[in-house]
Structure formats: C-alpha cells, structure tokens
Design a protein around this motif. Sequence first.
Motif, PDB file in Angstrom:
ATOM      1  N   VAL A   8      30.457   9.143   7.708  1.00 55.68           N
ATOM      2  CA  VAL A   8      31.661   9.582   8.410  1.00 55.68           C
ATOM      3  C   VAL A   8      31.838  11.071   8.160  1.00 55.68           C
ATOM      4  O   VAL A   8      31.651  11.552   7.043  1.00 55.68           O
ATOM      5  N   THR A   9      32.140  11.805   9.216  1.00 57.30           N
ATOM      6  CA  THR A   9      32.373  13.241   9.096  1.00 57.30           C
ATOM      7  C   THR A   9      33.652  13.612   9.826  1.00 57.30           C
ATOM      8  O   THR A   9      34.235  12.796  10.559  1.00 57.30           O
ATOM      9  N   GLU A  10      34.077  14.852   9.618  1.00 59.41           N
ATOM     10  CA  GLU A  10      35.299  15.333  10.241  1.00 59.41           C
ATOM     11  C   GLU A  10      34.982  16.065  11.542  1.00 59.41           C
ATOM     12  O   GLU A  10      33.889  16.585  11.730  1.00 59.41           O
ATOM     13  N   ASN A  11      35.959  16.124  12.404  1.00 59.08           N
ATOM     14  CA  ASN A  11      35.824  16.813  13.683  1.00 59.08           C
ATOM     15  C   ASN A  11      35.636  18.307  13.448  1.00 59.08           C
ATOM     16  O   ASN A  11      36.477  18.951  12.816  1.00 59.08           O
ATOM     17  N   ALA A  12      34.562  18.862  13.947  1.00 55.91           N
ATOM     18  CA  ALA A  12      34.281  20.287  13.739  1.00 55.91           C
ATOM     19  C   ALA A  12      35.287  21.189  14.432  1.00 55.91           C
ATOM     20  O   ALA A  12      35.429  22.360  14.065  1.00 55.91           O
ATOM     21  N   ALA A  13      36.009  20.657  15.413  1.00 58.92           N
ATOM     22  CA  ALA A  13      36.994  21.452  16.135  1.00 58.92           C
ATOM     23  C   ALA A  13      38.344  21.495  15.432  1.00 58.92           C
ATOM     24  O   ALA A  13      39.164  22.360  15.731  1.00 58.92           O
ATOM     25  N   THR A  14      38.585  20.579  14.513  1.00 63.45           N
ATOM     26  CA  THR A  14      39.907  20.480  13.895  1.00 63.45           C
ATOM     27  C   THR A  14      39.896  20.545  12.376  1.00 63.45           C
ATOM     28  O   THR A  14      40.958  20.610  11.753  1.00 63.45           O
ATOM     29  N   SER A  15      38.727  20.528  11.769  1.00 65.86           N
ATOM     30  CA  SER A  15      38.643  20.402  10.319  1.00 65.86           C
ATOM     31  C   SER A  15      37.694  21.434   9.725  1.00 65.86           C
ATOM     32  O   SER A  15      36.583  21.646  10.228  1.00 65.86           O
ATOM     33  N   SER A  16      38.123  22.052   8.624  1.00 68.59           N
ATOM     34  CA  SER A  16      37.285  23.035   7.949  1.00 68.59           C
ATOM     35  C   SER A  16      35.991  22.423   7.408  1.00 68.59           C
ATOM     36  O   SER A  16      34.911  22.971   7.634  1.00 68.59           O
TER      37      SER A  16
ATOM     38  N   ILE B 278      28.473  33.659  12.499  1.00 66.18           N
ATOM     39  CA  ILE B 278      29.509  32.651  12.715  1.00 66.18           C
ATOM     40  C   ILE B 278      30.437  33.102  13.837  1.00 66.18           C
ATOM     41  O   ILE B 278      30.775  32.332  14.738  1.00 66.18           O
ATOM     42  N   ALA B 279      30.853  34.375  13.777  1.00 70.97           N
ATOM     43  CA  ALA B 279      31.767  34.906  14.791  1.00 70.97           C
ATOM     44  C   ALA B 279      31.162  34.833  16.190  1.00 70.97           C
ATOM     45  O   ALA B 279      31.840  34.505  17.166  1.00 70.97           O
ATOM     46  N   ALA B 280      29.876  35.136  16.290  1.00 71.27           N
ATOM     47  CA  ALA B 280      29.221  35.187  17.596  1.00 71.27           C
ATOM     48  C   ALA B 280      28.983  33.805  18.196  1.00 71.27           C
ATOM     49  O   ALA B 280      28.906  33.667  19.432  1.00 71.27           O
ATOM     50  N   ASN B 281      28.893  32.780  17.358  1.00 74.44           N
ATOM     51  CA  ASN B 281      28.473  31.463  17.846  1.00 74.44           C
ATOM     52  C   ASN B 281      29.473  30.336  17.659  1.00 74.44           C
ATOM     53  O   ASN B 281      29.363  29.300  18.328  1.00 74.44           O
ATOM     54  N   ARG B 282      30.433  30.504  16.749  1.00 68.50           N
ATOM     55  CA  ARG B 282      31.281  29.376  16.349  1.00 68.50           C
ATOM     56  C   ARG B 282      31.931  28.656  17.535  1.00 68.50           C
ATOM     57  O   ARG B 282      31.819  27.427  17.678  1.00 68.50           O
ATOM     58  N   ASP B 283      32.623  29.390  18.374  1.00 63.78           N
ATOM     59  CA  ASP B 283      33.381  28.738  19.444  1.00 63.78           C
ATOM     60  C   ASP B 283      32.476  27.997  20.410  1.00 63.78           C
ATOM     61  O   ASP B 283      32.787  26.871  20.837  1.00 63.78           O
ATOM     62  N   GLN B 284      31.343  28.599  20.760  1.00 59.94           N
ATOM     63  CA  GLN B 284      30.418  27.937  21.678  1.00 59.94           C
ATOM     64  C   GLN B 284      29.758  26.734  21.008  1.00 59.94           C
ATOM     65  O   GLN B 284      29.565  25.692  21.652  1.00 59.94           O
ATOM     66  N   TRP B 285      29.410  26.874  19.733  1.00 62.74           N
ATOM     67  CA  TRP B 285      28.820  25.740  19.032  1.00 62.74           C
ATOM     68  C   TRP B 285      29.794  24.570  18.952  1.00 62.74           C
ATOM     69  O   TRP B 285      29.412  23.420  19.145  1.00 62.74           O
ATOM     70  N   VAL B 286      31.048  24.868  18.648  1.00 64.75           N
ATOM     71  CA  VAL B 286      32.047  23.798  18.566  1.00 64.75           C
ATOM     72  C   VAL B 286      32.228  23.131  19.931  1.00 64.75           C
ATOM     73  O   VAL B 286      32.338  21.904  20.037  1.00 64.75           O
ATOM     74  N   LYS B 287      32.241  23.946  20.977  1.00 65.42           N
ATOM     75  CA  LYS B 287      32.365  23.393  22.329  1.00 65.42           C
ATOM     76  C   LYS B 287      31.179  22.490  22.650  1.00 65.42           C
ATOM     77  O   LYS B 287      31.345  21.371  23.182  1.00 65.42           O
ATOM     78  N   SER B 288      29.977  22.957  22.336  1.00 66.83           N
ATOM     79  CA  SER B 288      28.772  22.154  22.591  1.00 66.83           C
ATOM     80  C   SER B 288      28.762  20.901  21.736  1.00 66.83           C
ATOM     81  O   SER B 288      28.385  19.811  22.202  1.00 66.83           O
TER      82      SER B 288
END
Length: 358
Positions: free
Chosen positions: A171-179, A341-351
């Motif tokens: 079980v893991t946490e949601n990458a969009a909502t959890s650190s 992290i800054a360059a990719n985080r949002d797109q990675w989370v979306k994907s």
Amino acid sequence: MHTKTLVAAAVGLGLLTLSACGSTDTKGARDDSKTVTLVSHDSWFVSKSVLKDFEKQSGYKVRVLPNGDAGQAVNKAILTKDNPQGDVFFGVDNTLLSRALDNGLFQSYEAKGLGTVGADYQLDKDKHRVTPVDYGDICVNYDKAYFSEHKLTPPQTFADLAKPAYKNLLVTENAATSSPGLGFLLGSAAQYGDNGWQDYWKKLKANGVKVVDGWEQAYRQEFSGSSEGRKAGGDRPLVVSYASSPPAEVIYAKKRPSTAPTGVATGTCFRQIEFAGLLSNAKNTKGAKAFIDFLLSKEFQQDMPLNMFVYPVVQGAAVPDDFTKYGPAAKDPETMAPGKIAANRDQWVKSWTSLVLK
C-alpha cells in the motif's frame, strides 16, 4: 519529514500524529511583537522543556498553527502568502521546495549556526530563503511477522516489489496528495530514469499495489505491521513509510519488544530533507529569525529525533541510541536534484495519476 504525516517525519518525515507543543490557534496570526506564530504540518512536535528554554531566553512566546499534511500546508501557505497566517513555516521538503520558492513563499534569512549544517542539506545556499532542519528516508516498511509466518523473504528493492511473490501486498500514498507518496514516486524515477519509471508503475499496478490518500491511512489503517494497523485489521504487510518508523513501533509500544516488529526495505529509500523559512510579509520578522536560529541549536536538534523521528542536520548533534538501533538512516538512498524535481514533478504526478488511478 516526515511528513510527513511524519513524526518523522511526514507528510509526513513522519511517525505518530502528536499534538503540537505551544499554544495552537486557527484564527490567523496576531500582530504581537512578543509572539512568534509557527505554521507547520500536523507532525510538528518539540519537548515542552526545550520550547520553554527558547521562550525564556528569547522573550518570545510561540504559537503553533498546524495545517494538515505537508502538501496541504505548503499549498495553503502559498494561497495566503500576501497575508500569511504566521511568521515561520516549517515542513516544506525537497519534493515541494521549488513550488514554494517559485511562488515567493519565503524571504531571505541566513540563520545563525548555518555553518554547522552539512552542505548536502543546503539546497538554497545562495539565497537562504529556507533553512534545512532535518532529514529522513522514505522507504517501504514490512511486517516481519507476516513474512515469517508465510516463509517469504521480505522485498529489499524497487524491483522486488513488482515480483509475483509480493502481489497485493503493498500500500502506498497518493503522489498527488502525500509527501511520502510523492517521495516514493521520485525514488522510482531516480531508480529507473525519466523514461523507465512509468513501465515500473505499470508493473506495480498489475501486481496489485493499493493507493490511499495519505500516510495516516496507509500506515495506521492498511498496514498490518503497525500497532494501529493491527487493531484496524490492516491486511497489507508492505507500506511506503519511513526508515524511522520501526523505532516508533518499539518506543511507543505498551510492552516494549526486544526488536522492532517492522523492517525496512533498504533498496527502496528516497532521501527527504525538511526546511523552515521566514514567510514573506511576516508580521514578526525579528521573532521569526530568532525562532529559525533556535531550530539549528544543538538543544533542539538533539531533542528532535525522538519527537519527530527524523535526523538532525547539525554536525555533532547526538542521536539517541534507540533511534539509531531501530531506525538507522539509509546508507545509499535515491536522491534527485531540486532543479530536476522542479522541472518534472507536476508532469510526473499528472502522468502517475493517469497511469495508476485511472
């Protein structure tokens, strides 16, 4: 940490949810030159005696405003940056740091004692908009009893987690909502590269990974190895948590065991660093600076491990034997440069969201 809902510390480093020391108020910051308002994630904690020492020596009273998981707290601070809730923010980590900096959340302050902090933790050393306070490792934890009873070797690497032997166990946490969920995603990206992490998550999904909103639910409800998870009937013997979770299970057990009931898959770790910063438009900048200096004092740094279950960043700060015995820091954790992290985080989370949750 985490955050760590970490009493890392997590968000959520990260590992019992504890009430914060200091007076707590949710009505916003007071314009009081003798009061310093600390805005943080829910896992902030300090010993009363240590906080009283700061208040006595500085002349400031500390007021604590908890704002949920690290991700929630950062987002709320950004939304209120023009009229901030407080003076100091604690709990932004390296997974979310660029978001906070790009949105102008902090003003520059070079803390006293920063020279005692290792260079690896100073991710904004040229501008000093944030001060490193602690570090920890986001790692998969396993329930020792489950693997012993099933005569199954616990997984140790990212690759192991995708093997058929561990189907429907993680079980893991949601990458969009959890650190910690985001940290685990970044760890997999560091391990498999920009183009390989998606294939890895396809394998995890096919192998029955379960995703929940945050650490609290994953660790304290779904994970069979935690004391709370056992009571809740948790049936997942693998969970994304912290390398410092096992000592919490020992130290806070009603009857202290000789060994930790949980272990760490050391090949699945991602290094998390937590920071504090002087909020832009803070009402009490002088008090805020004094408080940030306090966070780098040896007294606070040595008090921190058994309160927030994270490691100190100040060189020479002692760590309790129980902490190092049951929760040593990972020797070779995955890391990622803040710029990447800054360059990719949002797109990675979306994907990731599209791939894993849909």
